[in-house]
Design an enzyme around this catalytic site. Structure first.
Site, short mmCIF file in Angstrom:
data_model
loop_
_atom_site.label_atom_id
_atom_site.label_comp_id
_atom_site.label_asym_id
_atom_site.label_seq_id
_atom_site.Cartn_x
_atom_site.Cartn_y
_atom_site.Cartn_z
N SER A 172 36.54 62.87 -9.39
CA SER A 172 36.25 64.22 -8.47
C SER A 172 35.84 64.37 -7.51
O SER A 172 35.09 62.86 -6.95
CB SER A 172 35.74 65.43 -9.29
OG SER A 172 35.47 66.54 -8.74
N GLU A 266 47.43 68.78 -10.17
CA GLU A 266 46.46 69.51 -9.65
C GLU A 266 46.14 69.30 -8.40
O GLU A 266 46.93 68.37 -7.05
CB GLU A 266 45.38 67.66 -10.62
CG GLU A 266 46.15 66.55 -9.21
CD GLU A 266 44.23 65.62 -9.66
OE1 GLU A 266 43.17 66.16 -8.88
OE2 GLU A 266 44.58 64.38 -10.45
N HIS A 296 43.43 67.96 -13.49
CA HIS A 296 41.99 67.10 -12.80
C HIS A 296 41.52 66.47 -13.62
O HIS A 296 40.60 67.32 -14.57
CB HIS A 296 41.77 68.22 -12.27
CG HIS A 296 40.66 68.00 -11.43
ND1 HIS A 296 40.56 66.78 -10.45
CD2 HIS A 296 39.48 68.04 -11.38
CE1 HIS A 296 39.64 66.80 -9.90
NE2 HIS A 296 38.31 67.09 -10.46
#
Length: 321
Positions: A172, A266, A296
């Site tokens: 991320s 996601e 995610h």
């Protein structure tokens, strides 16, 4: 020629659907916990009291779900930064190392959270993993996290690791950090890492990705409101069009091999897809794995598909190192 379709009996389809439903129920508490850690009470703002709650919850959750059997966790201070080594208890003594940048939207994340992927990467590859706790926004906006990542990189060089033997990993916002650290090293004319391992990387802080909205109903973890809020908290007065905030706009020529993993459910899927396209345009070997029905940073979760994805990391490194 017409493509032949594999026939699946109704009984097999029912069994497969039942297995999916059972796993969905088993994972529901984890998904709800992660959803709570990626939320904002007031879209567009970052309440410090709420952020502190999220950060403490991440620390606890990470410790609870970290697969540490057979591994050692060795915290220490890297300058002013909390850091930790994850090693096999019977280490083969490799001279390669993974420098792992944790996620959390640049506003949360800590060593407790980092334990999960640190442990999984260490176990799958046999390499020592160094995680570090960079300063967080909004108290410490850009470029604080990048400065801290550079400090961790230089720590490894000072301990006699060759740049090509350092593998940069991140999930991320940590994927963003791994990319911008590499771009910064390139700008400085310094050697780059041996490979990049990116899990659901956040590559576009201009937030122009199509799936940011089109997958919002599918993503059980992130929301567009959360992504906008953490972007504003981190970037503050800096332009998100800078390649050191939006690495998608960077020059990737000369980059090492890159592995990207993302889930089809996601909202940052288009960040991963466009990164692969830009890498290929620059002549970089880049492999994008899109995992069907996954969300995610699904690699964090205790599932077979998460284990399979981490195993693919080891296969990728075997093929390209």
């Amino acid at each position: 020629m017409e493509k032949r379709r594999l026939f699946l009996s109704p009984a097999y389809r029912r069994t497969r659907q039942q297995a999916k439903e059972a796993e969905r129920r088993r994972l529901a508490p984890f998904v709800l916990a992660m959803k709570a850690l990626h939320s904002v009470s007031v879209p567009g703002s970052m309440d410090l009291e709420e952020l502190e709650r999220q950060r403490k919850s991440q620390e606890i959750l990470g410790k609870l779900v970290s697969p540490m059997n057979g591994l050692s966790w060795e915290p220490f201070s890297l300058g002013n930064l909390p850091a930790a080594w994850t090693r096999l208890q019977k280490s083969p003594g490799h001279r390669r190392v993974i420098l792992y940048c944790h996620g959390g939207g640049y506003t949360s994340g800590n060593l407790g959270y980092a334990r999960v992927l640190s442990a999984k990467l260490c176990r799958a590859t046999g390499f020592d993993v160094l995680a570090f706790e960079y300063r967080l926004a909004p108290e410490h906006p850009y470029p604080a996290a990048l400065e801290d990542a550079l400090l961790a990189w230089e720590y490894l060089l000072e301990h006699h690791f060759e740049p090509q033997h350092i593998l940069l990993a991140g999930d991320s916002a940590g994927g963003n950090l791994a990319l911008v650290l590499s771009l910064l090293l390139k700008q400085k004319g310094r050697p780059l890492p041996g490979a990049l391992l990116l899990f659901s990387p956040w590559t576009d802080l201009t937030l122009s990705g199509e799936t940011l909205e089109s997958r919002a109903d599918l993503d059980p973890v992130l929301t567009p409101e959360y992504v906008r809020a953490v972007r504003d908290a981190y970037a503050q007065n800096a332009s998100p069009c800078s390649p050191l905030l939006t690495p998608l706009l960077g020059d990737f020529s000369g980059f090492p091999p890159v592995l990207i993993q993302a889930g089809t459910h996601e909202i940052l899927l288009s960040d991963a897809r466009r990164l692969e396209e830009r890498m290929r345009q620059a002549g970089v070997f880049c492999r994008l794995e899109e995992w069907e029905d996954m969300w995610h940073v699904f690699q964090l979760y205790p599932t077979k598909r998460a284990s399979d994805a981490i195993r693919n990391v080891a296969y990728f490194l075997l093929a390209h190192l």
